[in-house]
Design a protein around this motif. Sequence first.
Motif, mmCIF file in Angstrom:
data_model
loop_
_atom_site.group_PDB
_atom_site.id
_atom_site.type_symbol
_atom_site.label_atom_id
_atom_site.label_comp_id
_atom_site.label_asym_id
_atom_site.label_seq_id
_atom_site.Cartn_x
_atom_site.Cartn_y
_atom_site.Cartn_z
ATOM 1 N N GLN A 194 0.818 -1.206 0.000
ATOM 2 C CA GLN A 194 0.000 0.000 0.000
ATOM 3 C C GLN A 194 0.858 1.264 0.000
ATOM 4 O OE1 GLN A 194 -2.892 -0.775 -1.047
ATOM 5 N NE2 GLN A 194 -4.299 -0.441 0.646
ATOM 6 N N LYS A 248 -0.296 5.768 -3.559
ATOM 7 C CA LYS A 248 -0.462 6.988 -2.775
ATOM 8 C C LYS A 248 -1.913 7.460 -2.722
ATOM 9 C CE LYS A 248 3.919 7.240 -1.944
ATOM 10 N NZ LYS A 248 4.421 6.926 -0.603
ATOM 11 N N ASN A 249 -2.669 7.234 -3.774
ATOM 12 C CA ASN A 249 -4.045 7.700 -3.838
ATOM 13 C C ASN A 249 -4.948 6.815 -2.991
ATOM 14 O OD1 ASN A 249 -6.867 7.447 -5.264
ATOM 15 N ND2 ASN A 249 -6.061 9.449 -5.865
ATOM 16 N N TRP A 250 -5.808 7.443 -2.134
ATOM 17 C CA TRP A 250 -6.651 6.649 -1.230
ATOM 18 C C TRP A 250 -7.618 5.758 -2.000
ATOM 19 C CZ3 TRP A 250 -11.696 5.623 0.041
ATOM 20 C CH2 TRP A 250 -11.901 4.991 1.274
ATOM 21 N N ARG A 290 -5.795 2.815 -3.230
ATOM 22 C CA ARG A 290 -5.499 1.898 -2.123
ATOM 23 C C ARG A 290 -6.724 1.048 -1.789
ATOM 24 N NH1 ARG A 290 -1.532 4.319 2.540
ATOM 25 N NH2 ARG A 290 0.232 4.813 1.183
ATOM 26 N N LYS A 291 -7.880 1.682 -1.794
ATOM 27 C CA LYS A 291 -9.118 0.968 -1.491
ATOM 28 C C LYS A 291 -9.400 -0.109 -2.526
ATOM 29 C CE LYS A 291 -14.015 1.815 -0.482
ATOM 30 N NZ LYS A 291 -15.090 2.835 -0.387
ATOM 31 N N THR A 327 -2.201 3.886 8.113
ATOM 32 C CA THR A 327 -1.972 5.116 7.347
ATOM 33 C C THR A 327 -3.286 5.595 6.739
ATOM 34 O OG1 THR A 327 -1.205 3.711 5.508
ATOM 35 C CG2 THR A 327 0.473 4.742 6.894
ATOM 36 N N SER A 328 -3.613 5.119 5.551
ATOM 37 C CA SER A 328 -4.882 5.528 4.939
ATOM 38 C C SER A 328 -6.069 4.811 5.577
ATOM 39 C CB SER A 328 -4.864 5.244 3.436
ATOM 40 O OG SER A 328 -4.933 3.853 3.189
#
Length: 236
Positions: free
Chosen positions: A170, A174-176, A179-180, A208-209
Motif C-alpha cells: 500500500q 499513494k491515492n486513497w 489503495r481501497k 496510514t490511509s
Amino acid sequence: MKFSKIKNFILDFIFPIRCPGCGIILESKKDKEIKLICQNCLDSIEINSGFFCPVCLKRLPTEKICHPGSYPLAAATSYNDTVIKNALWYFKYQAVKGLKKELGSLMINYLKTLDIKNFESYILVPMPLHPKKQRQRGFNQANLLAEVIAEIFPLPIKHPLIKTRYTESQTKTKNWKQRKENIKDTFQIIPEADISGKNILLVDDVFTSGATMNEAVLILKKGGAKKVIALILAKG
C-alpha cells in the motif's frame, strides 16, 4: 579463543548493533537480552491516550465510535516519530525480529491505559499477509507483535482471517481510492473459523490511509464478529 567467540567479535566489529533512533552502538550480539532500541530513545516515544476515529482521526475518550459503520482505532504511538519509523523499517524490511519486544512493549503499555469493556473476552487476530509475501519476508510482523502482547494479557491468538490475493504494498499506492481498490476483496474468513459473537483485537503495525484495516474489519464483521477494535503500534 573458541570459534563462536571469534565469530561474534568479528560480527560486532563489522556490523555493530545500532539503535534505530539515535544510531548509538549497543551491546554485543552475544547478549541475547540486549535492547535493540536504547533506553533514551524508548523513553522519548510518546504513548497515546484513548482511542481514535479511523475516519476523521479525532481522539476519542472511549470505545464509542463517532462515524456510523466504523470501529474504534487503538493506536499506541505516532508513525511520525523518527524512532518508531526507523524501528519499523528494520523490523519489517531488514528482518530484525528481535525488535518485537520493544515495539510490543509499547503496545502493552498503551493497552494498560485503556478501559476496554469485557477485555478478557477478546481474541487477538493478527492482520494476515498473503502467503507469497510472508514467504518473502519470512514472518508476519503483526503475528510477532500479537505474541508479545499475549505474554502479558491472557488473550488467545486466532487466525480466522486470510489474505487470498497478492497485492502491491500500500505504500506504493499513494491515492486513497487506489489503495481501497487495491485491497478490495483480498480477505476471507476460513471455513472452519467460528467468530460469531466474538470480540476481536485486530493487530497490525501501522495505520496510514486505513484502507487495509477497513477492509479487514468489514470482512470480520460480515463473518459475525460482535466487536472489532483495531490495535495498531503506530498511526500515520
